[in-house]
Write a protein that holds these residues in place. Structure first.
Motif: not given
Length: 185
Positions: A17, A123-124, A126-128, A130-131, A159-161, A179
């Motif tokens: 990330t 948050s960073e 978890a977003r990473g 998920a992607a 934050a991860a959607g 996703v």
């Protein structure tokens, strides 16, 4: 023409990330991670306790060996801080993310050690995650279970959607998201 997909590897591929390197879990990380996970406050919602380095190493050995179910992958990463400045502790492990992947569905979780909280790392990560799961693991559904009083973890899920559902398990609310792969350039 039928297509087949290759089975997912037991060891997950790493990802990055903006400020973190997510490195595949190894038993060698146990001692450093025991220090990251040493604050009893981390276990207020999970009813656990800080692990001793030897116990954590044994757990990591089991996790790295993989699930006994060939259709399931236990993917675990430690989070190493890469960025510099703003008081960030570059080079240190700060927490972990994990995913139990079964076909197109992954149950995810995250933990960031107390000294690294409040910086947006969870948050960073978890977003990473998920992607990464969507692109590298073919995951199309994410699930997390969060204690209803754990506002910080709920914020990470958002934050991860993920969004809350009406389903509950062991006193925790199920959060979920569909996703999609990012568009190809």
């Amino acid at each position: 023409m039928p297509t087949t997909t290759a089975p997912l590897p037991i060891t997950p591929p790493p990802f990055t990330t903006a400020r973190l390197d997510a490195l595949p879990l190894e038993p060698a990380y146990a001692e450093e991670m025991a220090a990251v996970l040493a604050d009893p406050a981390l276990y207020g919602f999970t009813r656990g306790e800080p692990p001793a380095p030897d116990a954590l190493r044994a757990r990591y050995e089991r996790q790295c060996a993989g699930s006994p179910d060939p259709g399931e992958r236990w993917w675990n990463w430690v989070l190493r801080v890469r960025a510099h400045g703003n008081g960030e502790m570059a080079g240190e492990l700060a927490g972990y993310v994990q995913a139990t992947v079964r076909g197109p569905r992954a149950e995810i979780a995250w933990v960031v050690g107390t000294p690294w909280q409040g910086r947006g790392y969870a948050s960073e990560a978890a977003r990473g995650l998920a992607a990464h799961l969507a692109s590298a693991g073919g995951v199309r559904e994410l699930v997390a279970h969060i204690h209803p009083d754990h506002a910080a973890s709920a914020a990470v899920a958002v934050a991860a959607g993920l969004g809350p559902t009406e389903e509950w398990e062991d006193g925790e609310r199920r959060w979920a998201a569909n996703v999609t792969l990012p568009p190809m350039p």
